[in-house]
Write a protein that holds these residues in place. Structure first.
Motif, PDB file in Angstrom:
ATOM      1  N   GLN A  53       0.837  -1.204   0.000  1.00 17.32           N
ATOM      2  CA  GLN A  53       0.000   0.000   0.000  1.00 17.32           C
ATOM      3  C   GLN A  53       0.875   1.259   0.000  1.00 17.32           C
ATOM      4  N   HIS A  54       1.864   1.286   0.869  1.00 14.55           N
ATOM      5  CA  HIS A  54       2.687   2.487   0.995  1.00 14.55           C
ATOM      6  C   HIS A  54       3.721   2.600  -0.121  1.00 14.55           C
ATOM      7  N   PHE A  61       3.247   9.122  -5.999  1.00 13.07           N
ATOM      8  CA  PHE A  61       3.825  10.425  -5.665  1.00 13.07           C
ATOM      9  C   PHE A  61       4.963  10.767  -6.631  1.00 13.07           C
ATOM     10  N   LYS A  62       5.758   9.766  -6.965  1.00 12.22           N
ATOM     11  CA  LYS A  62       6.864  10.010  -7.900  1.00 12.22           C
ATOM     12  C   LYS A  62       6.336  10.498  -9.238  1.00 12.22           C
ATOM     13  N   GLN A 126       6.909  11.080   7.414  1.00 16.52           N
ATOM     14  CA  GLN A 126       8.304  11.280   7.010  1.00 16.52           C
ATOM     15  C   GLN A 126       8.514  11.169   5.503  1.00 16.52           C
ATOM     16  N   SER A 127       7.453  10.972   4.730  1.00 13.79           N
ATOM     17  CA  SER A 127       7.586  10.824   3.282  1.00 13.79           C
ATOM     18  C   SER A 127       8.080  12.114   2.649  1.00 13.79           C
ATOM     19  N   VAL A 128       9.283  12.075   2.100  1.00  8.86           N
ATOM     20  CA  VAL A 128       9.832  13.273   1.468  1.00  8.86           C
ATOM     21  C   VAL A 128       9.075  13.606   0.187  1.00  8.86           C
ATOM     22  N   GLN A 129       8.593  12.582  -0.514  1.00 10.60           N
ATOM     23  CA  GLN A 129       7.856  12.850  -1.753  1.00 10.60           C
ATOM     24  C   GLN A 129       6.508  13.512  -1.473  1.00 10.60           C
ATOM     25  N   HIS A 154      17.488  14.564   1.056  1.00 11.48           N
ATOM     26  CA  HIS A 154      16.100  14.957   1.297  1.00 11.48           C
ATOM     27  C   HIS A 154      16.032  16.407   1.776  1.00 11.48           C
ATOM     28  N   SER A 155      16.939  16.766   2.656  1.00 11.90           N
ATOM     29  CA  SER A 155      16.978  18.135   3.168  1.00 11.90           C
ATOM     30  C   SER A 155      17.249  19.127   2.042  1.00 11.90           C
ATOM     31  N   ARG A 156      18.150  18.759   1.149  1.00 15.69           N
ATOM     32  CA  ARG A 156      18.465  19.628   0.009  1.00 15.69           C
ATOM     33  C   ARG A 156      17.257  19.811  -0.899  1.00 15.69           C
ATOM     34  N   LEU A 157      16.577  18.714  -1.226  1.00 19.51           N
ATOM     35  CA  LEU A 157      15.420  18.775  -2.114  1.00 19.51           C
ATOM     36  C   LEU A 157      14.313  19.658  -1.531  1.00 19.51           C
ATOM     37  N   LEU A 158      14.049  19.495  -0.250  1.00 16.83           N
ATOM     38  CA  LEU A 158      12.982  20.263   0.378  1.00 16.83           C
ATOM     39  C   LEU A 158      13.363  21.728   0.532  1.00 16.83           C
TER      40      LEU A 158
END
Length: 284
Positions: A53-54, A61-62, A126-129, A154-158
């Protein structure tokens, strides 16, 4: 009584794949289907459902991010029409995400309780997408970056997404380039905050909705944005109800208050003035 004969293979069916692409190879199915690794011991039957499911949610999301980035590029070039198909596709992706909650809803509280402990502090929060999707639509809060501080990429993308105009921002900039009265303070606002809400935007959208023939592409873009915003609200609502059905009002594994926390997002909108303008329009 005549026996039913077997359907023969079509004579053109390929059976020799020596040095040729296969279905499994193209889709990387060996890797994809090996990515479900239940941690319960012995493995609980329903943990596979929870994982798939996840994982499928993350795949959708991608694709949403892929489509959103394309839409952003078109709006920057003042090409709204290609966005209509993109946003229609995103709406259908969202419909898939909404409908698949019904699969997870078959997980009973006692079944989930058998393996919930193996999640530890991991959580969909916590899902970065997911967070990137929200940021690209325009719902932003820099505090969410704290969850991703230990993952540099992830920090860079956000952080990059927080500094980049959202789809809504780009649409407003497009309208300004067309000579429409987008308030200066909206265009120069801090992009890392929530979506703008301004009387000047309300007046602008009122003009568009009252004269759609003169602003047809902008009018259509407004409606496409409302489509995806509405679908996101439906997704959030189904999320709340499924979580409540499965764990009641227990705390989330990631430390949130669970259902109470999720309910706070039910009234969040990406494009507040596009919703508010409906109240301002007069019947003819």
């Amino acid at each position: 009584m005549t026996e039913r004969s077997e359907r023969p293979l079509d004579p053109g069916v390929v059976t020799d794949f020596t040095d040729r692409m296969t279905y499994t190879g193209y889709l990387q199915l060996d890797q994809l289907l090996a990515a479900q690794k239940p941690l319960s011991n012995p493995p609980h039957h329903d943990e596979l459902l929870f994982i798939i499911q996840h994982q499928t949610t993350e795949l959708w999301f991608k694709l949403m991010l892929h489509e959103l980035r394309a839409a952003l590029a078109f709006v920057r070039k003042d090409e709204l029409e290609p966005c209509f198909k993109i946003l229609a596709r995103i709406k259908h992706i969202q419909a898939q995400l909404v409908s698949q909650w019904s699969v997870l809803a078959t997980l009973t509280p006692s079944e989930y309780g058998e393996f919930r402990h193996v999640l530890g502090p991991s959580s969909g929060f916590q899902s970065v997408q997911y967070r990137l999707v929200e940021f690209l639509f325009g719902n932003r809060d820099p505090r969410h970056l704290r969850v991703h501080e230990q993952n540099a990429e992830h920090s860079r993308l956000l952080s990059e997404a927080l500094r980049t105009p959202s789809l809504y921002d780009e649409f407003l900039r497009h309208l300004a380039r067309r000579g429409m009265a987008v308030p200066k303070e909206v265009l120069e606002r801090d992009l890392s905050g929530p979506p703008p809400q301004h009387a000047g935007l309300l007046a602008l959208f009122k003009t568009i909705y009252e004269s759609p023939q003169g602003h047809w592409d902008a009018y259509e873009m407004c409606e496409k944005l409302i489509d995806v915003d509405e679908q996101f609200s439906l997704w959030r609502y189904r999320h709340v109800k499924v979580v409540q059905r499965v764990i009641g009002f227990k705390r989330g594994t990631g430390g949130t208050s669970g259902v109470s926390y999720l309910k706070q997002a039910l009234d969040v909108t990406f494009f507040p003035d596009l919703w508010d303008v409906r109240t301002e329009l007069k019947d003819r």
